[in-house]
Design an enzyme around this catalytic site. Structure first.
Site, PDB file in Angstrom:
ATOM      1  N   ASP A 155       0.859  -1.191   0.000  1.00  0.00           N
ATOM      2  CA  ASP A 155       0.000   0.000   0.000  1.00  0.00           C
ATOM      3  C   ASP A 155       0.890   1.233   0.000  1.00  0.00           C
ATOM      4  OD1 ASP A 155      -2.328   1.783   0.414  1.00  0.00           O
ATOM      5  OD2 ASP A 155      -3.344  -0.093   0.900  1.00  0.00           O
ATOM      6  N   HIS A 225      -3.053   3.182  -4.488  1.00  0.00           N
ATOM      7  CA  HIS A 225      -2.392   2.681  -3.274  1.00  0.00           C
ATOM      8  C   HIS A 225      -0.999   2.126  -3.589  1.00  0.00           C
ATOM      9  CE1 HIS A 225      -5.662   3.340  -0.458  1.00  0.00           C
ATOM     10  NE2 HIS A 225      -6.505   2.871  -1.340  1.00  0.00           N
ATOM     11  N   GLU A 289     -10.111   2.868  -4.936  1.00  0.00           N
ATOM     12  CA  GLU A 289      -9.634   4.207  -4.617  1.00  0.00           C
ATOM     13  C   GLU A 289      -8.464   4.666  -5.494  1.00  0.00           C
ATOM     14  OE1 GLU A 289     -10.906   4.374   0.071  1.00  0.00           O
ATOM     15  OE2 GLU A 289      -8.967   3.488  -0.369  1.00  0.00           O
TER      16      GLU A 289
HETATM   17  C1  ACM Z   1     -10.933  -0.442   0.848  1.00  0.00           C
HETATM   18  O1  ACM Z   1     -11.373  -0.420   2.022  1.00  0.00           O
HETATM   19  N1  ACM Z   1     -10.339   0.620   0.331  1.00  0.00           N
HETATM   20  C2  ACM Z   1     -11.053  -1.624   0.013  1.00  0.00           C
END
Ligand code: ACM
Ligand code: ZN
Length: 729
Positions: A155, A225, A289
């Site tokens: 991440d 991410h 995201e």
């Molecule tokens: C997430 O909680 N961004 C998958």
């Protein structure tokens, strides 16, 4: 019953190494409790515990457990089934045996799971957990019959898995210079933070999980991410950087450049090593995201959009389609190697990678839509399955968390198939809870967040919906918690809190107090404001309170006292008298209706509990029938003010009285200045006194504020007014 003794052997089928391993687990579980380790040997059913494969069991993880005086038989459709039978036997032995002999009640159990995918996720990027912690986590999964561990390995805040072709990923990408304090406070701790797993360590954990019939699903989250990779190789991003491994939380605009062939090659190279290490059929490739901000301005990304003919339509931008391109490309790569992908529900935005399994996290709607489209789905809705959310509404004694509220009851209430039809339901392959670790730095805290909510999830995953019963679950949970305690897991104990319900009983003119605990532990209470002890009144049935009282209750167990629950109940001349409102509260905030205003209980500082009635657009006008001519000289009431929620207090009271409920005469008026502080939050008390008058009916008008004040986001607009308890003395 079968009497388990030191001489009881555990037998398994010769030549089956997995079964032998399961037999050894069982021997060690028995040893934990009894202190002796049964002999493990090959052989047929006899005077001991016998494990075997049974071809007549339909579900591949199903098992049969037979206990009689003559022996114990655990037969599974597969070794996984046997393992679950062993877990059941393990949990049926008391957590602490009284002597070395344990009696197993005679029983015949046929058991199998509802869903084939029973998962639990752990984020090791935001905070790193060494392999010992991860193994302990896997032990907890095994205790709950879970079979998938979703390992979130990369991440923005750290890359945690060694990749041989890109050694800098862990030399640079696994390290951040410091970490933000609290919820992106702008202040940093100044402490370098790092950690990663070598491939050998990962293989060791995979083997550990496999022995417990748990498949590890690795996640490499892309194209968003990815700051840890970008910090390592800035050329993989749209702007070329510089980037740093992120020291705060959230969603970064910097993502992998999907227009750069080198970036796509990088992702494929990483995936090649991932599938070499992980035998799992599924690889999770993220997809959540990923802002399109950089792609919109990036010449490479725009060139890719053009070359691939990616087009915007009324629902999706060309950049949405670039994300789909990226996901589909990695999917094709993995499919060509015999693997399948899982993606977060954002992969539905654009063209869904054709064979993708969708993990629904932004509620369940993405999963429902995907199942309707014919995709397989794993339900992890944040509203039921985000174990980083608070497990209690009373957060003041909790460690700092991301927010949210997912109590154990809520987890238990999940039905992962929702209202889908029979055909679509088949696409819901299971459920999983996720543990994101922005605010979770230690193994103890991990355990605190997942236990006991994981027990509720386990039942969602395993039990047929018609057999679920929360009350029954909580009884069994009290027992399971003894195992948590014995095994040294740091579990949360909110389920043991005293549950209290105060209900108005209009006919009896009483507040009825109902108290309960999940383990039926003794509850003591007082009515005079003193702290209850074992010498106080013992609760045996609902208590009707018909006069002013300062109620306190506590659970007293051998291990100690629970938190004290306290409620002030105040009776006055209006309490439980018939009350009529000429202007009604808004539909959303009318709760139990007008009687709430004279039920003897005052609301606390939260407007949505049901104790406050919410009005918008008019003054409150309440007419109270005191039943007979009564002398009065005081009226009081309360409003909650929460300017940020557009809730203001009153600007005045008017009291009138009547003998026939037709002709009213005004007896007192009070003006109250309108609130001007746009940050105000709290409870306001209003009181008006007058020369004693005699009457049967009292009319109280509580004037609303004309409009939200200057400087407020809703300046000039109507405010809510939340009122509780009208007292007449
Ligand atoms: C997430 O909680 N961004 C998958
Ligand atoms: Zn780009």
């Amino acid at each position: 019953p079968f009497l388990l003794k030191p001489s009881t052997p555990i037998t398994y089928q010769e030549g089956d190494a997995e079964m032998e391993q399961t037999a050894r687990f069982l021997a060690s579980y028995i040893k934990e409790v009894t202190g002796y380790e049964p002999k493990v040997t090959t052989g047929d059913a006899g005077k001991g515990i016998h494990l075997s494969i049974a071809s007549d069991i339909q579900n591949k993880e199903g098992y049969r457990l037979l206990v009689s005086e003559n022996g114990v038989e655990i037969a599974g459709a597969s070794n996984a089934g046997i393992f679950y039978g062993v877990q059941t036997l393990r949990k049926s032995i008391p957590a602490a045996a009284d002597g070395i002999q344990v009696e197993l009640p005679a029983v015949s159990i046929n058991d199998y799971p509802r869903f084939p995918y029973r998962g639990m996720h752990l984020d090791v990027s935001r905070h790193f957990f060494p392999t010992d912690s991860v193994k302990k986590f896997i032990d907890i999964l095994a205790l709950h019959n879970m079979n998938r561990f979703h390992w979130h390995l990369t991440d923005d805040q750290g890359w945690r898995i060694e990749i041989k072709k890109y050694p800098e990923l862990t030399q640079i990408g696994s390290k951040r210079k410091e970490t933000v304090i609290g919820r992106n406070s702008g202040k940093y701790d100044g402490q370098p933070y790092d950690g990663f797993y070598t491939q050998d360590e990962i293989r060791d954990v995979i083997a550990y999980a496999k022995e417990r019939f748990i498949t590890i699903i690795p996640e490499i989250d892309l194209p968003g991410h990815q700051l840890a990779a970008l910090a390592t190789y800035p050329e993989l991003g749209c702007t070329g950087g510089p980037y740093e491994v992120w020291t705060q939380w959230g969603v970064s605009d910097d993502v992998i450049c999907a227009g750069n062939e080198k970036s796509m090659q990088f992702l494929e190279d990483v995936m090649s090593e991932i599938i070499e290490i992980f035998p799992s059929e599924y690889v999770h490739i993220g997809g959540d995201e990923a802002p399109r901000t950089r792609w919109e301005k990036c010449p490479k990304c725009q060139a890719r959009i053009k070359a691939e003919g990616l087009k915007a339509d009324k629902n999706h931008t060309a950049e949405d389609r670039l994300q789909s391109y990226c996901m589909t490309r990695i999917e094709k790569f993995l499919n060509s190697k015999g693997r399948r992908i899982i993606g977060w529900d954002e992969i539905l935005e654009g063209d869904v990678a054709p064979n993708a399994t969708v993990m629904s996290w932004r509620g369940a709607s993405g999963g429902i839509e995907a199942a309707q489209m014919g995709h397989d789905v794993i339900m992890t809705p944040n509203t039921y399955c985000y174990f980083d959310y608070y497990q209690t509404a009373d957060t003041k004694d909790e460690p700092l968390g991301i927010g949210g509220y997912v109590p154990i009851e809520k987890v238990y209430s999940l039905d992962p198939t929702f209202d889908l039809n029979e055909e679509q339901k088949k696409h819901i392959i299971g459920a999983q809870a996720n543990l994101w670790t922005e605010y979770i730095t230690t193994t103890e805290h991990v355990e605190y967040m997942v236990l006991p909510r994981m027990a509720a999830l386990a039942e969602v995953q395993w039990t047929q919906p018609e057999k679920k019963d929360f009350k029954d679950f909580t009884k069994r949970l009290a027992r399971l918690m003894k195992f948590y305690q014995r095994d040294g897991f740091n579990y949360a104990k909110h389920v043991f809190d005293l549950k209290v319900d105060f209900t108005p009983d209009v006919a009896k003119k009483a507040v009825v107090v109902t108290l309960s605990t999940i383990d039926d532990a003794p509850i003591y209470y007082t009515l005079d404001g003193t702290e209850p002890t074992t010498a106080s009144l013992k609760y045996t049935e609902p208590v009707s309170i018909t006069e002013t009282a300062d109620f306190q209750a506590v659970v007293i167990r051998p291990e100690g006292k629970s938190k004290v629950v306290n409620k002030k109940i105040s009776f006055n001349k209006a309490t439980y008298c018939p009350i009529e409102l000429t202007f009604q509260p808004s539909e959303k905030y009318k709760f139990g209706g007008a009687i709430t205003l004279v039920d003897g209980m005052k609301g606390n500082d939260s407007y949505a509990t049901g104790a406050w009635l919410g009005f918008v657009g008019g003054d409150v006008e309440a007419i109270i029938d005191l039943g007979q001519e009564t002398e009065i000289k005081r009226v009081a009431t309360n409003a909650i003010v929460d300017m940020s929620a557009w809730i203001m207090g009153s600007t005045g009271l008017v009291v009138s009285v009547s003998d026939d409920n037709k002709e009213f005469r005004e007896v007192a008026v009070k003006d109250i200045p309108a609130e001007t502080n746009i940050d105000k939050k709290g409870v306001e008390n209003y009181e008006i006194t007058f020369d004693p008058v005699k009457a049967r009916y009292v009319k109280v008008v509580i004037k609303r504020s004309p409009a939200l004040p200057k400087g407020h986001a809703g300046e000039g607009k109507a405010a809510y007014m939340f009122i509780d308890e009208i007292e007449v003395d």
